[in-house]
Design a protein around this motif. Structure first.
Motif: not given
Length: 426
Positions: A191-195, A227-233, A355-358, A384-390
Motif C-alpha cells: 500500500e505504501h508502494g501504491v502511494a 497492488e494497484m492504485g486508482f481503481i473503481d472497485g 479493494q482496501r480502505l484508502h 494515508f495522509e500522503l494522497g493515497m488513491p483508491p
C-alpha cells in the motif's frame, strides 16, 4: 589450448568436433568391450560410448559428477541425433557407494521424507525437478506480465514490529533488545508502494504461525503479491487477475506442455470465463447454511465443479465475504459484506484479494470497531495522509498455484524446502 566446457543442448551443431562436457552419470550400462554412459547436465542428456581403455581405473557409478572428452558423432537412434565417442573421462566427485535412490530411479516408490532429506539428488530426477522448472516459469511470467503493464517490483522487509491483521499468527523473534516478528504479508508495504509508484508487485516469503499439519498449508510460503492504485472497485483487481493468470497459463501450455502432460491430461484453461459469485450466492448454490464466515475445503471443491459444468472452467471468484471475517483494511462492499474476494481454482483457494480502505479516518474506525487502538498502527496510518488513491490488490501462494497446476496431492511437493509445523531441516 584447453577445451572449454560445452552444454549438452549445444552438441548437435558440433558433429565431428572434440568437446568437453560435464555432468552427472544418469544411466550406466557396462558390457565386456563397451560402456554406455548417459550424462546429464542442466540442459539435457546425451549418450557417451566408451571403450575400456578410455575409462581405465575410473570405476564409474550412477550419480558420480564427471567430465567427459570425446568426439561428437551422428547417430539417428540417439536422443538429439548425436552421441559422444569418449576419448578420456574423469571423476570430479564420487557419489556415495549406497544411496536411498538414484536420480534415474522411479521415485513413485520413494517416500516424500526421503526425497526431502536428499533434495539435490531428487531434483536431478525429472519427476521432482520438473515441478520446480514449472514453478520458476510461473514466477518469470508473473514478473514479465506485470512489468509490461507499468508495475514496479519492490522488495520489502520481512522483519516487522507487528502484524498486518492485528498481531495474530505471528512468529516472534528476538531483535536485539526487543521483540520483532516475521512478516505474515507485505500488505502494508504494498500500500505504501501504491502511494509512491501507483502499481507495485513483490514476490517473497511470508510466515504464518498457524499449527496446521495438512496437505494444503505451510508455515513459510512464497507469495506473489500485487497492488494497484486508482481503481473503481474489486472487479478491477479480478479482471487483472483473469488476464494475468490466463497469460501465465498460455505460456505454460505453449512452452512447457511436454512437462505439463506428465501431470495433467488437459491444458490449462483461460480464466476469462471464470464466474464471479457472491459469498451468499455460493452458500445458496451449495445449500450450506452452516457456512457463516468462510468456505470450507469441500465447498471450494463443489463450487469449482459447478463452475466447470456451467462455465467450462473449474475456477470461480467469490466476492463479498462477511466484512468481519476479512482484515480490517478491507473496503466494504455493503454494510456487512467485504469488497474482498477469493479465487478458487481446480478445487482450492489460490488467491485472496480485494479493494482496501484508502482514507485514514476509515481505517481508524475499522480498527476501533475491532477493539484495536489505532495508535499501534500509527507508522502505517500516516502514509494515508500522503494522497493515497483508491487501491486494491491480491496475493497468490506460489506453492499452491504450482500444486494445482500440476495436480500434486500435497503442497509440500511444490516447496523446495518446505516448512511446516514439524520440519525445519534441511
Amino acid at each position: 589450448m584447453a577445451l572449454q566446457r560445452v552444454f549438452i543442448s549445444d552438441l548437435s551443431g558440433r558433429v565431428g568436433q572434440t568437446v568437453l562436457i560435464r555432468g552427472w552419470i544418469f544411466r550406466l550400462r557396462v558390457l565386456a568391450r563397451t560402456t554406455f554412459l548417459i550424462i546429464k547436465d542442466c540442459t539435457g542428456q546425451i549418450q557417451c560410448v566408451a571403450a575400456p581403455e578410455a575409462l581405465r581405473d575410473m570405476r564409474p557409478k550412477l550419480d558420480d559428477a564427471v567430465e567427459v572428452q570425446g568426439v561428437v558423432c551422428e547417430d539417428e537412434r540417439a536422443k538429439g541425433g548425436v552421441e559422444i565417442q569418449v576419448t578420456t573421462a574423469a571423476i570430479l566427485n564420487r557419489a556415495a557407494q549406497t544411496l536411498p535412490f538414484n536420480s534415474s530411479s522411479d521415485i513413485r516408490s520413494v517416500g516424500n521424507e526421503i526425497l526431502l532429506e536428499y533434495r539435490p539428488l531428487a531434483l536431478r530426477n525429472d519427476g521432482v525437478g520438473a515441478v520446480f522448472r514449472i514453478q520458476a516459469a510461473i514466477l518469470r511470467h508473473f514478473r514479465e506480465w506485470l512489468t509490461a503493464r507499468h508495475f514496479t517490483e519492490i522488495v520489502s522487509s520481512k522483519i516487522v514490529s507487528g502484524g498486518t491483521e492485528g498481531g495474530t499468527n505471528l512468529f516472534e523473534i528476538r531483535y536485539f533488545d526487543r521483540a520483532a516478528y516475521l512478516a505474515q504479508s507485505p500488505q502494508f508495504y504494498k500500500e505504501h508502494g501504491v502511494a509512491g509508484f501507483e502499481r507495485v508487485f513483490e514476490t517473497g516469503h511470508v510466515y504464518r504461525a498457524e499449527p496446521h499439519a495438512t496437505s494444503r498449508h505451510l508455515t513459510e510460503y512464497y507469495s506473489l503479491d500485487l497492488e494497484m492504485g486508482f481503481i473503481d472497485g474489486p472487479e478491477d483487481v479480478i479482471e487483472l487477475e483473469r488476464e494475468l493468470l490466463t497469460y501465465i497459463f498460455e505460456r505454460l501450455n505453449s512452452d512447457h506442455w511436454p512437462i505439463l502432460r506428465r501431470y495433467r491430461q488437459d491444458k490449462l484453461p483461460a480464466l476469462s470465463g471464470a464466474p464471479i459469485w457472491t459469498f451468499d450466492e455460493c452458500v445458496a448454490r451449495l445449500g450450506r447454511a452452516d457456512l457463516i464466515n468462510d468456505l470450507d475445503p469441500e465447498a471450494e471443491r463443489q463450487l469449482c465443479r459447478i463452475a466447470e459444468e456451467e462455465c467450462g472452467v473449474a475456477a470461480a471468484f467469490v466476492l463479498g465475504f462477511p466484512l468481519a471475517s476479512r482484515p480490517f483494511y478491507t473496503h466494504p462492499l455493503t454494510e456487512a459484506r467485504a469488497a474482498g474476494f477469493d479465487l478458487l481454482f481446480d478445487g482450492l483457494e489460490i488467491t485472496t484479494g480485494g479493494q482496501r480502505l484508502h482514507r485514514r479516518e476509515d481505517l481508524e474506525r475499522a480498527l476501533m470497531s475491532r477493539g484495536i487502538d489505532p495508535a499501534s498502527f500509527e507508522s502505517h496510518l500516516k502514509m494515508f495522509e500522503l494522497g493515497m488513491p483508491p487501491h486494491g490488490g491480491l496475493a497468490i501462494g506460489l506453492e499452491r498455484l504450482t500444486a494445482q497446476i500440476l495436480r500434486l496431492s500435497n503442497i509440500r511437493e511444490a516447496a523446495l524446502y518446505p516448512r511446516d509445523r514439524y520440519r525445519v531441516t534441511p
